[in-house]
Every structure is written in C-alpha cells, then in structure tokens.
Design a protein around this motif. Structure first.
Motif, PDB file in Angstrom:
ATOM      1  N   ASP A  35      18.009  94.088 -71.016  1.00 48.04           N
ATOM      2  CA  ASP A  35      17.580  94.894 -69.873  1.00 48.04           C
ATOM      3  C   ASP A  35      18.797  95.344 -69.059  1.00 48.04           C
ATOM      4  O   ASP A  35      19.664  94.532 -68.723  1.00 48.04           O
ATOM      5  CB  ASP A  35      16.623  94.077 -68.998  1.00 48.04           C
ATOM      6  N   LYS A  36      18.842  96.638 -68.692  1.00 41.80           N
ATOM      7  CA  LYS A  36      20.005  97.189 -67.977  1.00 41.80           C
ATOM      8  C   LYS A  36      20.150  96.599 -66.577  1.00 41.80           C
ATOM      9  O   LYS A  36      21.223  96.679 -65.960  1.00 41.80           O
ATOM     10  CB  LYS A  36      19.907  98.714 -67.902  1.00 41.80           C
ATOM     11  N   LEU A  37      19.055  96.000 -66.044  1.00 37.26           N
ATOM     12  CA  LEU A  37      19.129  95.436 -64.700  1.00 37.26           C
ATOM     13  C   LEU A  37      20.097  94.259 -64.605  1.00 37.26           C
ATOM     14  O   LEU A  37      20.552  93.913 -63.511  1.00 37.26           O
ATOM     15  CB  LEU A  37      17.742  95.003 -64.234  1.00 37.26           C
ATOM     16  N   TRP A  38      20.391  93.639 -65.735  1.00 38.48           N
ATOM     17  CA  TRP A  38      21.381  92.548 -65.708  1.00 38.48           C
ATOM     18  C   TRP A  38      22.718  93.072 -65.176  1.00 38.48           C
ATOM     19  O   TRP A  38      23.402  92.391 -64.412  1.00 38.48           O
ATOM     20  CB  TRP A  38      21.578  91.952 -67.100  1.00 38.48           C
ATOM     21  N   ASP A  39      23.096  94.268 -65.583  1.00 41.39           N
ATOM     22  CA  ASP A  39      24.361  94.836 -65.100  1.00 41.39           C
ATOM     23  C   ASP A  39      24.307  95.065 -63.595  1.00 41.39           C
ATOM     24  O   ASP A  39      25.304  94.860 -62.885  1.00 41.39           O
ATOM     25  CB  ASP A  39      24.661  96.149 -65.828  1.00 41.39           C
ATOM     26  N   VAL A  40      23.144  95.469 -63.121  1.00 44.79           N
ATOM     27  CA  VAL A  40      22.989  95.703 -61.678  1.00 44.79           C
ATOM     28  C   VAL A  40      23.142  94.383 -60.913  1.00 44.79           C
ATOM     29  O   VAL A  40      23.789  94.311 -59.861  1.00 44.79           O
ATOM     30  CB  VAL A  40      21.610  96.342 -61.376  1.00 44.79           C
ATOM     31  N   LEU A  41      22.536  93.315 -61.473  1.00 43.38           N
ATOM     32  CA  LEU A  41      22.668  91.994 -60.847  1.00 43.38           C
ATOM     33  C   LEU A  41      24.125  91.541 -60.835  1.00 43.38           C
ATOM     34  O   LEU A  41      24.631  91.048 -59.816  1.00 43.38           O
ATOM     35  CB  LEU A  41      21.808  90.973 -61.608  1.00 43.38           C
ATOM     36  N   LEU A  42      24.801  91.726 -61.952  1.00 44.19           N
ATOM     37  CA  LEU A  42      26.203  91.300 -62.043  1.00 44.19           C
ATOM     38  C   LEU A  42      27.096  92.072 -61.090  1.00 44.19           C
ATOM     39  O   LEU A  42      28.087  91.540 -60.578  1.00 44.19           O
ATOM     40  CB  LEU A  42      26.711  91.442 -63.481  1.00 44.19           C
ATOM     41  N   ASN A  43      26.723  93.319 -60.865  1.00 42.49           N
ATOM     42  CA  ASN A  43      27.516  94.128 -59.927  1.00 42.49           C
ATOM     43  C   ASN A  43      27.497  93.544 -58.519  1.00 42.49           C
ATOM     44  O   ASN A  43      28.394  93.796 -57.717  1.00 42.49           O
ATOM     45  CB  ASN A  43      27.006  95.568 -59.897  1.00 42.49           C
ATOM     46  N   GLN A  44      26.433  92.791 -58.193  1.00 42.84           N
ATOM     47  CA  GLN A  44      26.362  92.190 -56.862  1.00 42.84           C
ATOM     48  C   GLN A  44      27.379  91.059 -56.691  1.00 42.84           C
ATOM     49  O   GLN A  44      27.754  90.725 -55.574  1.00 42.84           O
ATOM     50  CB  GLN A  44      24.959  91.616 -56.608  1.00 42.84           C
ATOM     51  N   LEU A  45      27.814  90.464 -57.803  1.00 43.70           N
ATOM     52  CA  LEU A  45      28.729  89.323 -57.726  1.00 43.70           C
ATOM     53  C   LEU A  45      30.146  89.780 -57.410  1.00 43.70           C
ATOM     54  O   LEU A  45      30.613  90.816 -57.889  1.00 43.70           O
ATOM     55  CB  LEU A  45      28.736  88.551 -59.036  1.00 43.70           C
ATOM     56  N   THR A  46      30.840  88.983 -56.626  1.00 44.48           N
ATOM     57  CA  THR A  46      32.258  89.233 -56.402  1.00 44.48           C
ATOM     58  C   THR A  46      33.053  88.611 -57.547  1.00 44.48           C
ATOM     59  O   THR A  46      32.547  87.759 -58.298  1.00 44.48           O
ATOM     60  CB  THR A  46      32.728  88.604 -55.084  1.00 44.48           C
ATOM     61  N   VAL A  47      34.313  89.027 -57.670  1.00 40.87           N
ATOM     62  CA  VAL A  47      35.179  88.451 -58.702  1.00 40.87           C
ATOM     63  C   VAL A  47      35.322  86.937 -58.481  1.00 40.87           C
ATOM     64  O   VAL A  47      35.300  86.139 -59.419  1.00 40.87           O
ATOM     65  CB  VAL A  47      36.558  89.134 -58.699  1.00 40.87           C
ATOM     66  N   ASP A  48      35.430  86.540 -57.217  1.00 42.60           N
ATOM     67  CA  ASP A  48      35.572  85.119 -56.897  1.00 42.60           C
ATOM     68  C   ASP A  48      34.335  84.327 -57.331  1.00 42.60           C
ATOM     69  O   ASP A  48      34.445  83.224 -57.881  1.00 42.60           O
ATOM     70  CB  ASP A  48      35.792  84.959 -55.386  1.00 42.60           C
ATOM     71  N   GLU A  49      33.148  84.889 -57.128  1.00 44.06           N
ATOM     72  CA  GLU A  49      31.917  84.214 -57.525  1.00 44.06           C
ATOM     73  C   GLU A  49      31.822  84.081 -59.045  1.00 44.06           C
ATOM     74  O   GLU A  49      31.435  83.029 -59.581  1.00 44.06           O
ATOM     75  CB  GLU A  49      30.703  84.976 -56.997  1.00 44.06           C
ATOM     76  N   MET A  50      32.168  85.146 -59.740  1.00 42.40           N
ATOM     77  CA  MET A  50      32.125  85.092 -61.206  1.00 42.40           C
ATOM     78  C   MET A  50      33.130  84.083 -61.747  1.00 42.40           C
ATOM     79  O   MET A  50      32.860  83.359 -62.704  1.00 42.40           O
ATOM     80  CB  MET A  50      32.380  86.474 -61.791  1.00 42.40           C
ATOM     81  N   THR A  51      34.302  84.027 -61.121  1.00 47.43           N
ATOM     82  CA  THR A  51      35.334  83.087 -61.552  1.00 47.43           C
ATOM     83  C   THR A  51      34.856  81.646 -61.386  1.00 47.43           C
ATOM     84  O   THR A  51      34.999  80.817 -62.289  1.00 47.43           O
ATOM     85  CB  THR A  51      36.623  83.301 -60.738  1.00 47.43           C
ATOM     86  N   LYS A  52      34.253  81.365 -60.234  1.00 49.95           N
ATOM     87  CA  LYS A  52      33.766  80.008 -59.991  1.00 49.95           C
ATOM     88  C   LYS A  52      32.637  79.640 -60.951  1.00 49.95           C
ATOM     89  O   LYS A  52      32.542  78.508 -61.413  1.00 49.95           O
ATOM     90  CB  LYS A  52      33.302  79.869 -58.539  1.00 49.95           C
ATOM     91  N   LEU A  53      31.769  80.605 -61.222  1.00 52.91           N
ATOM     92  CA  LEU A  53      30.639  80.338 -62.121  1.00 52.91           C
ATOM     93  C   LEU A  53      31.128  79.886 -63.496  1.00 52.91           C
ATOM     94  O   LEU A  53      30.571  78.990 -64.115  1.00 52.91           O
ATOM     95  CB  LEU A  53      29.770  81.591 -62.252  1.00 52.91           C
ATOM     96  N   VAL A  54      32.208  80.530 -63.970  1.00 52.71           N
ATOM     97  CA  VAL A  54      32.753  80.189 -65.285  1.00 52.71           C
ATOM     98  C   VAL A  54      33.682  78.967 -65.201  1.00 52.71           C
ATOM     99  O   VAL A  54      33.543  78.002 -65.954  1.00 52.71           O
ATOM    100  CB  VAL A  54      33.522  81.400 -65.881  1.00 52.71           C
ATOM    101  N   ARG A  55      34.604  79.003 -64.238  1.00 52.33           N
ATOM    102  CA  ARG A  55      35.626  77.960 -64.165  1.00 52.33           C
ATOM    103  C   ARG A  55      35.042  76.602 -63.799  1.00 52.33           C
ATOM    104  O   ARG A  55      35.510  75.568 -64.270  1.00 52.33           O
ATOM    105  CB  ARG A  55      36.690  78.367 -63.131  1.00 52.33           C
ATOM    106  N   MET A  56      34.018  76.594 -62.965  1.00 55.36           N
ATOM    107  CA  MET A  56      33.393  75.337 -62.550  1.00 55.36           C
ATOM    108  C   MET A  56      32.170  75.023 -63.408  1.00 55.36           C
ATOM    109  O   MET A  56      31.250  74.350 -62.988  1.00 55.36           O
ATOM    110  CB  MET A  56      33.001  75.394 -61.065  1.00 55.36           C
ATOM    111  N   GLY A  57      32.174  75.519 -64.637  1.00 56.59           N
ATOM    112  CA  GLY A  57      31.000  75.402 -65.493  1.00 56.59           C
ATOM    113  C   GLY A  57      30.977  74.181 -66.386  1.00 56.59           C
ATOM    114  O   GLY A  57      30.240  74.155 -67.363  1.00 56.59           O
ATOM    115  N   GLY A  58      31.777  73.164 -66.070  1.00 56.46           N
ATOM    116  CA  GLY A  58      31.739  71.941 -66.872  1.00 56.46           C
ATOM    117  C   GLY A  58      30.643  71.016 -66.394  1.00 56.46           C
ATOM    118  O   GLY A  58      30.695  70.532 -65.267  1.00 56.46           O
ATOM    119  N   TYR A  59      29.640  70.785 -67.220  1.00 55.32           N
ATOM    120  CA  TYR A  59      28.515  69.903 -66.907  1.00 55.32           C
ATOM    121  C   TYR A  59      27.685  70.388 -65.720  1.00 55.32           C
ATOM    122  O   TYR A  59      26.904  69.627 -65.155  1.00 55.32           O
ATOM    123  CB  TYR A  59      28.988  68.462 -66.642  1.00 55.32           C
ATOM    124  N   ALA A  60      27.862  71.638 -65.313  1.00 52.83           N
ATOM    125  CA  ALA A  60      27.126  72.129 -64.146  1.00 52.83           C
ATOM    126  C   ALA A  60      27.277  73.640 -64.033  1.00 52.83           C
ATOM    127  O   ALA A  60      28.138  74.249 -64.678  1.00 52.83           O
ATOM    128  CB  ALA A  60      27.651  71.472 -62.866  1.00 52.83           C
TER     129      ALA A  60
END
Length: 592
Positions: free
Chosen positions: A530-555
């Motif tokens: 669904d193309k809306l996923w891109d719209v949702l991702l656009n709302q995220l800041t670079v810092d938020e995306m970084t934390k989501l991935v970088r802090m993704g160990g066991y959580a």
C-alpha cells in the motif's frame, strides 16, 4: 554401565564428589544462560529421588574449603577464559575422607564443562597443562579417590560439548551418564535415572573421539587474519578444508575405506579413534530387532521393523535408519564427496513392557538420495548405483550391517560382524540430473550460485579433504596472518557502493496535506504494498528512523509522532534468560 552398576539400590547412601556437584551447568553463557536462583541443586534432586547424600562432602564444596574452587567462564563480551578449577586432593582432610564410610553405596563424580556465545573454547592447553575438553590432574585425583574408597563409581558428564572420555576406561569407571546442560528442571531426571524409576533412552548426537584433535575439522578451528588485507573487520577468514567430513561422516567413512581395502589399516584405526559413535545410547533393558522391511513408494521408502523388549524392565528404544549412497567414478572425477552413511530417519518407541514388542515405521523421502554436483552438472543429481538402507543402534552399527550385506567380516578388518538382515538395497540404473534440478517450492532451476566465494575461486590449487586420498588431501592448518590474498580477493573484500544518481531523497518529518496525520494503528492488517506506508514514513524524522533501527535489539522504541508503541522482543536459544530480561526474571529455560 559395567556389570549393571546402575540403577543404584533404592534409598542408597551416596557420596557426591567434585566441585561441579554444587555448581552444575544448567545452560550456556550469554543468551543461553539460566537463572540459577530458581533451579534445583543436585542434593535436592537426589534427595527427592530417595537417596541420602553425604552432607559433610556437600558442605565441603558448598561453604567449606572446597568452596574456594569454582570453574570460570568468559563474560558475555568474551573476556576471560574457561578454567576447570577442580579442588586439589591436598585440600581434603581426614574429616571428608572418613565421611565416605557412612555413605558408601556409591560415589557420584560430577565432571562439568561450560560454553556459550562470544568465546570459542580454546584449542591451547590451559594453565593445568590440559585442554578444556579433557580432564586434568585434579580431576584424575578425584577419580582415584573415588575408586580407592567405593565399590561403585558413577560419573555424570555435565557438558554440552563432547569431551574426551578415555578416563572412563583408564579408571575402570562403573557407569557414566551424559546429562548435557540441564535447563530449568532437567536435573530432576538425574535422580530418577540413578534410582531406576526412569529407564534411560537417550542417544548421542555427536561422535565422542578419544582425541578431539583427530577430527579434520580441527585443522582450521580458530580465528585467522589475512596478512595483506587492510579492510576493517574484513580481514578474517576460515577455510573449511574438511568439506563434508564432519563428525561421523569422517570417522565412519574412513573406517569403511579400510575395510574395503581403499585405505591402509596402518593409517587409520577406528577403535583407537572413536570411543562412542554418533547415535550411541544404553538402556536398563535389552531389545531385539526383527522383520526388517523397506517398501519403495512413489516419492519415499517406508521402513519398518519389530522391536521386542527382551529384558526384565519396561523401556524405550530408538530405531535409527542410515543410507549409503554409491561413491562412483563420476563422483571421483567431478569432486563429489560421499560419506559412507548418513542418518535419514529415526523414531523412539513408546514404552515397551518386558516381553512385549512394537512395530516401528519410518518414512524416508527419496529426495535424501540426491547429492549436489557443483563441477559436473551444476545441480542436484541422483547417482547411478546401489543405495543401502540400514537400521542400526548407532551409526557404526548401521555401517557394519551394510558391510556385512556386502560380504565383509572381521577378517576384512571390521571391529565386529554386522547383521545383513537389517539392510535392504535398491539400484538406480542411470544417473539422474533432472528430477531435483528444479526447486519444488518455486519451480526455478537450481544451479551454482556461490562459485565466487569458494576458496578455489582464488586458489585453484587448493584441495578439500577427499576420500580418494585421505593423507594427500588432509587439511593443512593455517597460521594467523599466513594467507596472503590475491589482488582479486582483496578487491572483492573491499566495501564499496555505487551511488544511484537517479535516486530521490525522501521527505522526512512532513505531514501529508492529502491524508493528514497518520498513526501506526491505522496500518494494522494493511497490505505491505500500500502506497500509504510511504506517507507514514514521511512523517518520521531522520532521528526517529535512526533510533527505530539502531535501538532495535530485543525491542522497538516508542515513536510519539505516529503513536508507535514500544515493544519487547526477547529470544534465546534455551528460553528467555535473566541475561536478556534482567531483574531476576526468567522464563522456562530448556535443556541444551
């Protein structure tokens, strides 16, 4: 279990020896650890099973002079070393020795070895002069002490790694049980097996060699660096020169080659190499196998046999089915290696009462007959020739049965005669390179995909271990920094990328005018395309995306801007451990 030393007499008075008795191995290190505050100790489980345990010795190890000695292991980051630290004979006083006479129905000696992530077992000798998977002088002294003072000596091997157990013969140990790493409640089984309430029916999943270093896989066990590579974290290498010949696939195959006359008996003596073969296991009962049948069906073989309990107590047996593929001239010409036998099926019976029998049926897929032909057809093939299906109590037993079916006996170098009645063979007339050349799942053609990551791609003279010439192709041991890589290998190790000049940088931290502010709950069950996923991702800041991935160990971290809740995603090879959860919390930890 010499002279039926086990089971021990009910309500026996026993002495437990060895510092491992109060410091059992319940799991591995790191994520395989077990919270020991909630597990039963050995004295508890033995008492529950009706035994009286020598309190003087127990207190000696728990709080007395013996408590200063405990095995050591590396921490979760791999720092530190594995040390045995058994209590020296000189630390025992007359008080401990004199206590033996009141608890002399049996001595139970506990030998423990740990292991885990972040640190391999060292191949070098420890400070004791012995490597970690053999017993040291202090442990030998404990065994001597037991033999001098007790008529019955039982050894518990509390280790997930196969140890060198030659000492069982050297010191005439009466009985030995491999208990592995026990998990949360597995220790309760020890007392129940010792007293006979439970009839053991486990089988080894490793070959136990007299010398761990006799395995060709040990030639390149370690951590090696490429001498002329400057690639950060890209200059380590491991060459698996042993090829397929790991564990029983080496020991049994070379044994068969001796019996068939393809290998000199002076170069390889199986009986001096292997103490306990893969699949080995004992019972307090005896079983007789008969009526062995193998029926060919469309895509499988149906194997059946009758198992009769000829002993005096109820018990379970494990039927193991092994297959031998033909090792042909085509294989030799094209570098295809074949083990003498491979496990293709097994089943444990239900509990069979003394004098009763059960018929066991095991299905073996015909796909087990395929082998990969990298240099000839470049896909899976089924060789022409004879395929043998053999039942055996362990891998060596099955191979001897196959050799007996070929007409071989102890006069040909076998260590004991096999039973040809437990073997059936089927002949494939012509080599088949079509049946398994396509994936049954996708329909795609199966072909070589990894030629460029084979060491032979960079060194055409390299030889993998081959049963064509065991001595001439035995893996050479690489020393650290000994490999000088070619320019081609160095170029392939370099980390590089090509920028996509047509790529468009996504928007970040932007709320869509068309859809407004979105939140994660709206996307439950939504199609991934669904193309809306891109719209949702656009709302995220670079810092938020970084934390989501970088802090993704066991959580996953909570993200306020899209109302994404935080989650806890724990795992572990033996359950959820305190190491991961913290705070003295622990789920069920399973035996390793």
């Amino acid at each position: 279990n010499e002279n039926n030393a086990l089971p021990l007499k009910s309500k026996g008075k026993i002495t437990v020896l060895g510092q491992n008795s109060v410091d059992l191995v319940y799991g591995g290190g790191g994520s395989g650890s077990v919270e020991t505050a909630k597990v039963p100790d050995l004295k508890t489980v033995l008492t529950k099973s009706g035994f009286e345990v020598n309190k003087t010795l127990w207190d000696f190890y728990q709080t007395g002079a013996g408590s200063s000695y405990r095995k050591k292991t590396p921490d979760i980051e791999g720092k530190g070393s594995f040390e045995v630290n058994e209590v020296p004979r000189s630390v025992y006083t007359d008080k401990e020795i004199n206590s033996f006479k009141d608890y002399n129905d049996a001595a139970v000696v506990v030998i423990g070895r740990s292991g885990g992530e972040s640190a391999d077992l060292a191949t070098d000798k420890l400070s004791t002069g012995y490597h970690y998977l053999e017993i040291d002088n202090n442990e030998k002294d404990i065994l001597k002490l037991a033999k001098e003072n007790f008529e019955t000596v039982v050894v518990l091997i509390n280790s997930s790694n196969p140890m060198q157990l030659g000492f069982l013969d050297e010191y005439n140990i009466d009985a030995a049980i491999s208990v592995g790493a026990l998990g949360q409640t597995g220790a309760y089984a020890i007392g129940e097996v010792l007293n006979g309430n439970v009839n053991p029916s486990g089988n080894l999943v490793d070959t136990y060699a007299y010398d761990a270093f006799s395995s060709p896989a040990m030639a390149n066990f370690g951590n090696y660096k490429i001498a002329n590579s400057q690639v950060d974290k890209g200059n380590a290498y491991m060459v698996y020169g042993e090829g397929i010949y790991v564990g029983y696939k080496y020991y049994e195959t070379r044994y068969e080659d001796v019996v068939l006359g393809n290998e000199k008996e002076s170069d390889y003596n199986y009986s001096k190499q292997v103490q306990f073969p893969f699949g080995y296991g004992l019972s307090y009962s005896q079983f007789k196998w008969s009526d062995y049948r193998v029926k060919e069906k469309d895509d499988k073989y149906e194997v059946s046999l009758k198992v009769m309990n000829t002993g005096s107590v109820s018990g379970k047996d494990v039927v193991q089915i092994y297959m031998q593929s033909p090792y042909t001239k085509y294989d030799k010409d094209n570098g295809i290696e074949k083990a003498s036998v491979e496990l293709v099926g097994f089943a444990k019976t239900s509990e069979i009462k003394a004098g009763k029998s059960e018929t066991v049926t095991i299905e073996v897929d015909k796909e087990e007959m395929k082998t990969y032909d990298a240099n000839g057809k470049g896909t899976y093939i089924v060789d022409a020739g004879d395929y043998y299906f053999a039942a055996g109590e362990n891998v060596h037993d099955a191979l001897n049965n196959i050799l007996a079916a070929k007409g071989k006996t102890t006069e040909d170098g076998m260590d004991y005669d096999g039973n040809p009645a437990l073997v059936k063979n089927f002949t494939v007339d012509t080599l088949d390179s079509a049946t398994y050349a396509e994936s049954a799942e996708t329909g795609h053609k199966i072909s070589n995909q990894f030629d460029d990551v084979d060491i032979k791609h960079y060194d055409s003279s390299f030889k993998y271990l081959s049963r064509k010439d065991w001595k001439g192709t035995w893996p050479s041991t690489f020393e650290d920094g000994s490999l000088t890589a070619s320019k081609e290998l160095l170029d392939d190790l370099a980390i590089s990328y090509t920028e996509d000049k047509d790529a468009v940088m996504p928007e970040t931290g932007v709320i869509s005018e068309e859809y407004g502010k979105l939140n994660a709950a709206m996307f439950i069950g939504r199609d991934y395309d669904d193309k809306l996923w891109d719209v949702l991702l656009n709302q995220l800041t670079v810092d938020e995306m970084t934390k989501l991935v970088r802090m993704g160990g066991y959580a996953t971290v909570p993200i306020k801007s899209i109302n994404l809740p935080g989650t806890s995603n724990l795992d572990g090879p033996a359950g959820i451990s305190n190491t991961l959860v913290g705070g003295n919390k622990q789920g069920m930890a399973y035996p390793a």
